[in-house]
Design an enzyme around this catalytic site. Structure first.
Site, PDB file in Angstrom:
ATOM      1  N   ASP A 137       0.850  -1.176   0.000  1.00  6.85           N
ATOM      2  CA  ASP A 137       0.000   0.000   0.000  1.00  6.85           C
ATOM      3  C   ASP A 137       0.891   1.232   0.000  1.00  6.85           C
ATOM      4  O   ASP A 137       2.115   1.115  -0.043  1.00  6.85           O
ATOM      5  CB  ASP A 137      -1.014  -0.003   1.133  1.00  6.85           C
ATOM      6  CG  ASP A 137      -0.396  -0.193   2.493  1.00  6.85           C
ATOM      7  OD1 ASP A 137      -1.139  -0.426   3.436  1.00  6.85           O
ATOM      8  OD2 ASP A 137       0.848  -0.096   2.612  1.00  6.85           O
TER       9      ASP A 137
ATOM     10  N   ASP B  93      -3.537  -3.149   6.265  1.00  9.18           N
ATOM     11  CA  ASP B  93      -3.592  -2.659   7.637  1.00  9.18           C
ATOM     12  C   ASP B  93      -4.994  -2.656   8.214  1.00  9.18           C
ATOM     13  O   ASP B  93      -5.181  -2.646   9.410  1.00  9.18           O
ATOM     14  CB  ASP B  93      -2.953  -1.267   7.752  1.00  9.18           C
ATOM     15  CG  ASP B  93      -3.377  -0.333   6.632  1.00  9.18           C
ATOM     16  OD1 ASP B  93      -4.386  -0.650   5.969  1.00  9.18           O
ATOM     17  OD2 ASP B  93      -2.714   0.690   6.418  1.00  9.18           O
TER      18      ASP B  93
ATOM     19  N   ASP C 131      -8.730  -6.229   5.399  1.00  8.56           N
ATOM     20  CA  ASP C 131      -7.616  -6.780   4.631  1.00  8.56           C
ATOM     21  C   ASP C 131      -7.268  -8.204   5.054  1.00  8.56           C
ATOM     22  O   ASP C 131      -6.498  -8.884   4.376  1.00  8.56           O
ATOM     23  CB  ASP C 131      -6.360  -5.907   4.809  1.00  8.56           C
ATOM     24  CG  ASP C 131      -6.509  -4.568   4.121  1.00  8.56           C
ATOM     25  OD1 ASP C 131      -7.268  -4.506   3.140  1.00  8.56           O
ATOM     26  OD2 ASP C 131      -5.882  -3.596   4.562  1.00  8.56           O
TER      27      ASP C 131
HETATM   28  P1  ATP Z   1      -3.134   3.090   1.437  1.00  7.32           P
HETATM   29  O1  ATP Z   1      -2.682   3.192   2.846  1.00  7.32           O
HETATM   30  O2  ATP Z   1      -3.860   1.842   1.110  1.00  7.32           O
HETATM   31  O3  ATP Z   1      -2.076   3.403   0.469  1.00  7.32           O
HETATM   32  P2  ATP Z   1      -4.847   5.288   1.892  1.00  7.32           P
HETATM   33  O4  ATP Z   1      -4.353   5.370   3.264  1.00  7.32           O
HETATM   34  O5  ATP Z   1      -4.751   6.475   1.039  1.00  7.32           O
HETATM   35  O6  ATP Z   1      -4.210   4.166   1.087  1.00  7.32           O
HETATM   36  P3  ATP Z   1      -7.476   4.899   2.938  1.00  7.32           P
HETATM   37  O7  ATP Z   1      -6.996   5.219   4.274  1.00  7.32           O
HETATM   38  O8  ATP Z   1      -8.322   3.705   2.708  1.00  7.32           O
HETATM   39  O9  ATP Z   1      -6.324   4.750   1.886  1.00  7.32           O
HETATM   40  O10 ATP Z   1      -8.205   6.188   2.389  1.00  7.32           O
HETATM   41  C1  ATP Z   1      -8.937   6.180   1.200  1.00  7.32           C
HETATM   42  C2  ATP Z   1      -9.505   7.561   0.959  1.00  7.32           C
HETATM   43  O11 ATP Z   1     -10.408   7.913   2.003  1.00  7.32           O
HETATM   44  C3  ATP Z   1      -8.457   8.659   0.963  1.00  7.32           C
HETATM   45  O12 ATP Z   1      -7.932   8.857  -0.298  1.00  7.32           O
HETATM   46  C4  ATP Z   1      -9.232   9.858   1.435  1.00  7.32           C
HETATM   47  O13 ATP Z   1      -9.892  10.459   0.356  1.00  7.32           O
HETATM   48  C5  ATP Z   1     -10.268   9.281   2.343  1.00  7.32           C
HETATM   49  N1  ATP Z   1      -9.866   9.395   3.748  1.00  7.32           N
HETATM   50  C6  ATP Z   1      -8.737   8.927   4.318  1.00  7.32           C
HETATM   51  N2  ATP Z   1      -8.702   9.173   5.629  1.00  7.32           N
HETATM   52  C7  ATP Z   1      -9.832   9.796   5.921  1.00  7.32           C
HETATM   53  C8  ATP Z   1     -10.411  10.298   7.122  1.00  7.32           C
HETATM   54  N3  ATP Z   1      -9.809  10.192   8.287  1.00  7.32           N
HETATM   55  N4  ATP Z   1     -11.609  10.900   7.051  1.00  7.32           N
HETATM   56  C9  ATP Z   1     -12.245  10.999   5.878  1.00  7.32           C
HETATM   57  N5  ATP Z   1     -11.775  10.548   4.726  1.00  7.32           N
HETATM   58  C10 ATP Z   1     -10.593   9.963   4.725  1.00  7.32           C
END
Ligand code: ATP
Length: 861
Positions: free
Chosen positions: A334, A599, A603
């Protein structure tokens, strides 16, 4: 008072939550005081379940004897005993016991190491004490503690639920039922069984959805899990695909040995050999052909691999992972935190037309689950870096987040869920009204907004994302009822975007390059936007330039009939956990060995399915860690690369040991067989064979376990998964060395006899030939696939120590009178040693010449 009322602790499920709290003498919103916690720790002890292992130890010891090769050895011992040869029977018994002890010690050490490593992975829990919410080690919990659970957490103790929000728990560890159980905080009848106590959450189970506040009613051995562990001793076998393959090999080998032994016996009798001598020959053949040191060596090499990986911050949870890691062909990683630093900073705030920049920042503070702390220099926030970045941005703009939360108290929340990609909160306003805020992925928020120029917003997002920024959108709505029921109706007002920068990890850039050089494909699978993912992929060197990166989104994957065509892409964006699982399947079906990071709680299936499931030690959930084979203590991609490198080293060392040990067994078997077939005197007898096998396995063979990784280990292609342990080249090498051993041992034996030596002297010479050839071959095995002179090898000091000890032992068995009596040897002259040295030189030259010829030929064709 606590303790006088035991019902709260034994049957809390048939009391209302308020009564349980009262009987445990604690308030739900403030929790216990520090003094009270201290008092209760003294009274109840730490919240840990000691591992019980009485029966396990005996079983583990017994298992050391459960091996067909050991049966053959024992049978050989019984035969020698029947013929009254006490020394030999004693030596065989000694070898069997020594083997069992080495195996047992190694296995328990490997287990202890794995258990100790498991403890390194933090088990923390969120607790309310003195009115403050903080994280503490799960072991510090006491009855009466108020804890807060969210999706992905492992339940730290037995809890009575106080309030729940769509709370579901996976109780498979306790009940075997893998469908999550929906929980509720109500009261249950007294006769409700453990599996049906829906107002309780039991230690060891995992929260699969929602959140809850609960009070601890039992800790440590007092929990249901503790009760189960007291009944079932820990007996999980430490087996790897390799040890299983070796077990099959051992079974087959024992059948062959018994078959050849029977033929030898019959031939010996037909040739008129006395029965006693025929039996000696059979015993010699059996003990010679059995690679006694093999099982112990394999577990030692693997255990050393575990320790080396732990030093590089990769905690292996299952021994097989060490071996599988070396064969990894694809790493699916990721992005956030693994390739990037997970240190978010808001760089751009873009308010919507008609909405103020300030409202966008206010929404970022209110629709936020980070914990605020007022320090000397203002407010700081703890929690998810995305959320803390929003608080920091607001503080820099002059807002006071503490005051905002007081003026707009939260009335309801829908926590962030990676599947939904948004979060929502509702608040009371100072004038008695109410307001709701949404924050999340731009597409998700736009889908819920009316009257917005979506194209302009998407264009702005594309521009920000192309710079590698993570873009969040914000919206306002008017609450009417619970958030969860309202969030999918599109009546919100778009108020703006905030874009944040998350720098790539410097080491990740080198590690990605190292993986690519090692022929390992690295794919990024992220929940983030395609353009952000693409930009980070280029910044970390995962793709050469954004122009030629193939990026596939979750939506595109969902539209495909067959995932197969998309599996070649470098970057997968906005992917759901189910799609991760499908990708693992497709890649495996293509013959790949897949390492996959994860994570979140969702998953877990993909982590289980992958050949190597990798979870994060710092940032991930307990659910992911429970399903993983390996945990990265520092969440860093570079650690995955380091672990693969160590895995390759371990595999090389296993091959080295096996390639080195097999010729001796074949050689010994053939010497005996040939002697019987030609009616000649045995050039070596069983005790001598056992001596050779045991001393050289320990002092020569095991030094291979400490062989440093070859310099080019990460520049060669991964081992094809279907390739056997012993390749054709190695088999040819093994045959050559076996042949040299047989011929040299026979020649040396007969030279000594014809030069007037005794049979004992001739046998001593043959033994020294065997050991010296093994020493020479050890050097060749350091570089298995290339000539020793062409290989760049690291230093292995133990190798020299091992050779030194072996030579001293050979001098002892040749010249010390007691040893002569015990092993049927006799002092020899210097010429006899010359034979041994010459044989060693021949073996070395033959093997190295073969490597050279083979390499030449393979480069010509
Ligand atoms: P990865 O860790 O898999 O590379 P990521 O951390 O970007 O990816 P997620 O945490 O699943 O993936 O987040 C996906 C999407 O959700 C983000 O691109 C963002 O737009 C939104 N997002 C992330 N964190 C938050 C939050 N705390 N509150 C609201 N929206 C969020």
């Amino acid at each position: 008072m606590l303790g006088t009322d035991t019902q709260a602790l034994t049957t809390p499920y048939c009391l209302p939550a308020a009564d349980v709290l009262a009987r445990l003498d604690v308030a739900s919103d403030t929790g216990l005081t520090a003094q009270e916690v201290e008092r209760r720790v003294r009274r109840y002890g730490p919240n840990v379940v000691p591992v019980q292992r009485g029966a396990g130890v005996l079983r583990m010891l017994a298992a050391q004897f459960h091996n067909p090769l050991i049966y053959v050895l024992l049978a050989a011992g019984v035969i020698t005993l029947a013929f009254g040869d006490l020394v030999e029977a004693g030596v065989i018994a000694g070898v069997v016991v020594l083997n069992a002890v080495i195996g047992f010690v190694q296995e328990s050490r490997a287990r202890q190491a794995l258990e100790a490593l498991a403890r390194m992975v933090p088990a923390e829990t969120v607790v309310v004490r003195d009115g403050v919410t903080s994280r503490v080690p799960a072991s510090a919990l006491v009855p009466g503690d108020v804890v807060v659970l969210t999706a992905g957490d492992r339940v730290p103790a037995d809890l009575r639920l106080i309030e729940v929000r769509t709370f579901e728990v996976d109780e498979s560890v306790l009940t075997g039922e893998s469908v999550p159980v929906v929980k509720a905080a109500g009261v249950l009848p007294a006769d409700t069984g453990v599996a049906d106590r829906v107002n309780m959450a039991h230690a060891g189970t995992v929260v699969s959805r929602g959140s809850a506040r609960a009070v601890v009613v039992a800790t440590g051995t007092g929990t249901e899990l503790g009760a189960i562990q007291r009944m079932v001793a820990d007996t999980a076998p430490v087996a790897t695909p390799l040890t299983r393959k070796l077990a099959v090999f051992a079974r087959r080998l024992s059948v062959v040995i018994v078959g050849v032994a029977v033929v030898t016996f019959v031939v010996a009798l037909l040739r008129g050999m006395p029965v006693a001598d025929a039996f000696t020959a059979v015993v010699a053949l059996a003990v010679g052909a059995i690679p006694e040191g093999l099982p112990a060596a394999v577990s030692i090499v693997l255990a050393i691999g575990v320790v080396r990986m732990a030093r590089r911050k990769a905690v292996v949870r299952h021994l097989p992972a060490v071996e599988t890691l070396g064969g990894t062909t694809v790493i699916c990683t990721d992005k956030t935190g693994t390739l990037t630093q997970n240190r978010m900073t808001v760089t751009t705030v873009w308010p919507a037309d008609g909405a103020g920049r300030m409202e966008c920042l206010v929404a970022g503070v209110l629709c936020n689950d980070a914990t605020l702390r007022r320090g000397d220099d203002g407010w700081t926030a703890d929690g998810d870096p995305t959320e803390t970045a929003l608080v920091t941005a607001a503080v820099s703009a002059g807002l006071d987040p503490g005051e905002l939360h007081e003026r707009f108290p939260r009335t309801d929340v829908l926590p962030f869920d990676p599947a939904r990609r948004l979060m929502a909160t509702t608040h009371r306003t100072p004038n008695g009204g109410c307001v709701g805020y949404l924050k999340g992925a731009v597409e998700e928020i736009l889908a819920r907004c009316a009257d917005v120029d979506a194209e302009a917003v998407l264009a702005r997002q594309a521009e920000l994302a192309a710079r590698g920024l993570r873009v969040l959108a914000f919206a306002r709505f008017h609450p009417s009822g619970a958030v969860a029921s309202q969030v999918d109706s599109p009546h919100a007002t778009f108020i703006g975007l905030q874009a944040m920068h998350d720098p790539p990890r410097e080491q990740a850039v080198c590690a990605v390059a190292a993986c690519r050089a090692a022929g390992i494909t690295v794919k990024m699978i992220t929940g983030d936007h395609a353009d952000t993912a693409r930009a980070i992929a280029e910044a970390t060197g995962l793709v050469d330039s954004t122009a030629d990166a193939t990026v596939v989104t979750g939506a595109e994957l969902a539209g495909l009939d067959r995932l197969d065509d998309a599996a070649d892409a470098d970057v997968f964006a906005r992917v759901s956990p189910e799609q991760k699982l499908d990708l693992v399947r497709v890649l495996q079906a293509r013959g790949h060995v897949v390492a996959m990071t994860g994570d979140g709680v969702n998953d877990a299936p993909a982590l289980r399915r992958a050949d190597i499931g990798i979870a994060m030690g710092a940032g991930g959930t307990d659910a992911a860690r429970g399903a993983a084979d390996m945990v990265l203590l520092d969440d860093d991609f570079a650690t995955i690369e380091a672990a693969v490198e160590e895995g390759r080293g371990v595999f090389d060392n296993l091959r080295r040991f096996i390639a080195w040990t097999v010729p001796t067994n074949i050689g010994e078997g053939m010497v005996i067989l040939a002697a019987v077939l030609f009616g000649a005197t045995l050039p070596i007898v069983p005790v001598q064979i056992l001596w050779i096998n045991m001393t050289t396995a320990v002092f020569l063979g095991l030094t291979m376990a400490f062989e440093p990784k070859a310099a080019g280990i990460m520049t060669r292609a991964p081992r094809p998964p279907e390739r056997p342990l012993l390749t054709r080249t190695l088999v040819r090498q093994i045959m050559l060395v076996s042949a040299v051993l047989v011929v040299a041992a026979f020649l040396a034996f007969h030279w000594e006899i014809s030069a007037g030596g005794t049979v004992e002297q001739a046998r001593t010479t043959a033994v020294n030939v065997f050991v010296c050839v093994q020493i020479a071959y050890l050097f060749s095995c350091r570089a298995l696939d290339r000539t020793l002179f062409g290989a760049r090898l690291g230093r292995n000091r133990l190798l020299w120590v091992g050779i030194g000890v072996t030579l001293v032992l050979q001098l002892a068995i040749t010249y010390v009178p007691v040893m002569n009596t015990l092993f049927g040897t006799a002092p020899t002259g210097p010429l006899a040693w010359l034979w041994a040295v010459a044989a060693a030189a021949v073996a070395f030259v033959v093997v190295e010449a073969d490597k050279l010829l083979w390499r030449r030929r393979s480069t010509v064709h």
